[in-house]
Write a protein that holds these residues in place. Structure first.
Motif, PDB file in Angstrom:
ATOM      1  N   SER A 187       0.859  -1.182   0.000  1.00  0.00           N
ATOM      2  CA  SER A 187       0.000   0.000   0.000  1.00  0.00           C
ATOM      3  C   SER A 187       0.891   1.227   0.000  1.00  0.00           C
ATOM      4  N   ALA A 208      -3.391  -2.438  -0.959  1.00  0.00           N
ATOM      5  CA  ALA A 208      -4.243  -2.160   0.194  1.00  0.00           C
ATOM      6  C   ALA A 208      -4.560  -0.674   0.253  1.00  0.00           C
ATOM      7  N   TRP A 210      -7.680   2.314   2.222  1.00  0.00           N
ATOM      8  CA  TRP A 210      -8.558   2.520   3.359  1.00  0.00           C
ATOM      9  C   TRP A 210      -9.735   3.422   3.001  1.00  0.00           C
ATOM     10  N   ASP A 355      -2.298  -7.315  11.411  1.00  0.00           N
ATOM     11  CA  ASP A 355      -1.361  -6.250  11.052  1.00  0.00           C
ATOM     12  C   ASP A 355      -0.157  -6.382  11.962  1.00  0.00           C
ATOM     13  N   TYR A 357       3.774  -5.032  12.656  1.00  0.00           N
ATOM     14  CA  TYR A 357       4.898  -4.117  12.452  1.00  0.00           C
ATOM     15  C   TYR A 357       6.078  -4.497  13.351  1.00  0.00           C
ATOM     16  N   SER A 402      -2.285  -7.657   6.182  1.00  0.00           N
ATOM     17  CA  SER A 402      -2.655  -6.513   5.357  1.00  0.00           C
ATOM     18  C   SER A 402      -1.746  -5.309   5.551  1.00  0.00           C
ATOM     19  N   GLU A 403      -1.058  -5.275   6.671  1.00  0.00           N
ATOM     20  CA  GLU A 403      -0.117  -4.190   6.938  1.00  0.00           C
ATOM     21  C   GLU A 403       1.099  -4.779   7.645  1.00  0.00           C
ATOM     22  N   TRP A 404       2.284  -4.499   7.102  1.00  0.00           N
ATOM     23  CA  TRP A 404       3.513  -4.851   7.800  1.00  0.00           C
ATOM     24  C   TRP A 404       4.627  -3.960   7.282  1.00  0.00           C
ATOM     25  N   SER A 405       5.572  -3.651   8.139  1.00  0.00           N
ATOM     26  CA  SER A 405       6.744  -2.881   7.728  1.00  0.00           C
ATOM     27  C   SER A 405       7.725  -2.799   8.886  1.00  0.00           C
ATOM     28  N   CYS A 439       0.738  -7.311   2.478  1.00  0.00           N
ATOM     29  CA  CYS A 439       0.889  -5.983   1.893  1.00  0.00           C
ATOM     30  C   CYS A 439       1.853  -5.154   2.730  1.00  0.00           C
ATOM     31  N   PHE A 441       3.360  -1.960   4.153  1.00  0.00           N
ATOM     32  CA  PHE A 441       2.823  -0.632   4.422  1.00  0.00           C
ATOM     33  C   PHE A 441       3.866   0.405   3.997  1.00  0.00           C
ATOM     34  N   TRP A 450       7.582   4.364   8.223  1.00  0.00           N
ATOM     35  CA  TRP A 450       7.306   3.032   7.704  1.00  0.00           C
ATOM     36  C   TRP A 450       7.739   2.812   6.259  1.00  0.00           C
TER      37      TRP A 450
END
Length: 469
Positions: A187, A208, A210, A355, A357, A402-405, A439, A441, A450
């Motif tokens: 995303s 991704a 929002w 999610d 991180y 859906s969100e990782w970094s 995905c 981030f 991020w």
């Protein structure tokens, strides 16, 4: 009861199971071993005391992230008798457990040799080094390795666990050696335009975005012609917030917001149209945190489940081609409840999501990654990534991230990128307990905290991501 020959054994009883700390084994490059005949050395970890006055004293050390079928696992453990009397052992064994097995029932895959009929005098130590070649038929995914010994009363006593991943041999090019394909995406900056894919050197299979307030969820402007995802043809992860400030799950449970949700789903379906990709709807994402108006506390749980089922019925009626994602933060924050008690049931969910991180804990080395994988949060619910995958398998669903970094405020961790990729590679697939999609981030916010490209504060992580993905 005596222990049968490898690969499986039975036990009379277990006086205790030591709480496991899952450790993933890493190659320096984060990818498959170059020599498929090479041994991946893993020394079983943790100076954890076992019952019967035997203590595991071998320090933690690992030289490999993962194994492939055909490679050999080598492990070492040292026991010491710290008591004042002799301890007789019938067997000292290093064993492994495939995904989905249990300490009580296995099935078990023993390493060989074992030590039999050994009596340790006070202060005496014994070291066992054993190996096992990963068979071509062995299950893929995250395995568990641990030491165990049988005392003179035929009671088996397990030591702390370590983890390793099993994948198929990589024949070269892309990720052909994964446990199965997964959708790799992102995303943020450059995703919709294609510049991110050009930068990383591979296609973005899922994006991704929002629409996580009532106004945004009524319009989905990013899908309009000429807007960010107006021409997007791949799959899309769409976060939808469910309720705004001043609204409640109690009202949602009685149908107060049904008309709005109906219109939102109708708009999403119409604007998506006949595009070939799949829409994954992250309804009420991160509801187990305390930062969104749709947070779910202990007093909301019953109403939340009822409201979720109403939304699910609308989604199945209006946009049945979409998939509904139950998406949590990696750990609950000020919710007052184990988030598993808010799970509505697999019949009302298509994908289990988390999610994830690089924080709490921050991973800068393999040992920290290893120790984080089997963590649970303050309510006993999954916190570590392997635990989230385990829960997804237990309810018969695939997992999404859906969100990782990384987290530039904490540092620039190449290890984090390598270990996340190794986890995806070992667990990718479409079935229950498989990693369906992830995905990155790559959003430029919070002082570039991020983002990996462009203008990153984590240049080493960005370079490693380019190499691996």
């Amino acid at each position: 009861m005596t222990r049968a020959s490898p690969p499986s054994f039975s036990r009379g009883q277990l006086l205790r199971l030591v709480a496991s700390t899952l450790l993933a084994f890493s190659t320096a490059c984060g990818g498959p071993l170059e020599d498929t005949s090479a041994e991946a050395l893993v020394e079983v970890t943790q100076a954890a005391e076992t019952s019967g006055a035997l203590t595991i004293t071998q320090a933690a050390k690992a030289t490999s992230t993962s194994l492939e079928r055909g490679q050999t696992l080598s492990a070492t453990v040292t026991y010491k008798n710290n008591g004042t009397t002799a301890v007789t052992t019938k067997n000292i064994v290093l064993t492994s457990r495939a995904p989905g097995g249990s300490h009580a029932n296995g099935p078990f895959y023993d390493l060989t040799p074992r030590i039999t009929g050994r009596t340790l005098q006070p202060g005496e130590s014994v070291t066992l080094t054993a190996t096992r070649t990963i068979a071509s038929t062995d299950p893929l995914g995250t395995w568990e390795l641990y030491p165990t010994w049988e005392d003179s009363s035929s009671v088996w006593r397990d030591g702390a666990s370590a983890a390793f991943t099993v994948a198929t041999p990589n024949s070269g090019g892309g990720d052909t050696g994964t446990a199965g394909p997964w959708l790799s995406g992102a995303s943020g900056v450059g995703v919709a335009s294609g510049s991110f894919a050009t930068w990383r050197g591979s296609a973005v299979k899922i994006a991704a975005t929002w629409s996580d307030n009532n106004t945004a969820a009524a319009n989905f402007w990013q899908l309009d012609s000429g807007a960010e995802f107006g021409a997007w043809q791949q799959s899309l992860d769409m976060a939808v917030g469910a309720i705004d400030s001043g609204e409640t799950w109690a009202k949602a449970a009685t149908g107060t917001y049904d008309a709005r949700w109906r219109q939102s789903l109708t708009t999403l379906k119409n604007k998506w149209g006949s595009r070939p990709g799949t829409v994954y709807i992250r309804f009420a994402h991160e509801m187990n945190g305390n930062w969104y108006p749709w947070k779910v506390t202990a007093s909301d749980a019953t109403s939340f489940i009822a409201a979720w089922k109403r939304y699910r019925a609308l989604q199945k009626e209006i946009f049945p081609a979409a998939k509904l994602v139950f998406n949590v933060n990696r750990e609950s924050v000020s919710s007052g409840i184990d988030w598993r008690k808010t799970f509505p049931g697999a019949a009302y969910v298509d994908v289990m999501g988390v999610d994830y991180y690089n924080q709490y804990p921050y991973v800068a080395d393999v040992a920290t990654w290893n120790s984080s994988l089997l963590q649970t949060d303050g309510y006993g619910a999954p916190k570590g990534l392997a635990k989230h995958l385990e829960f997804a398998k237990s309810v018969g669903l695939p997992l999404s991230i859906s969100e990782w970094s990384g987290n530039a405020d904490n540092g620039d961790s190449v290890v984090w990128i390598e270990q996340m990729h190794a986890f995806f590679k070992a667990n990718g697939g479409t079935g229950a307990g498989k990693l369906l999609y992830e995905c990155l981030f790559n959003v430029d916010r919070d002082n570039r905290r991020w983002i990996l490209n462009p203008n990153t504060r984590m240049p080493n992580s960005a370079a490693r991501y380019q190499q691996l993905f």
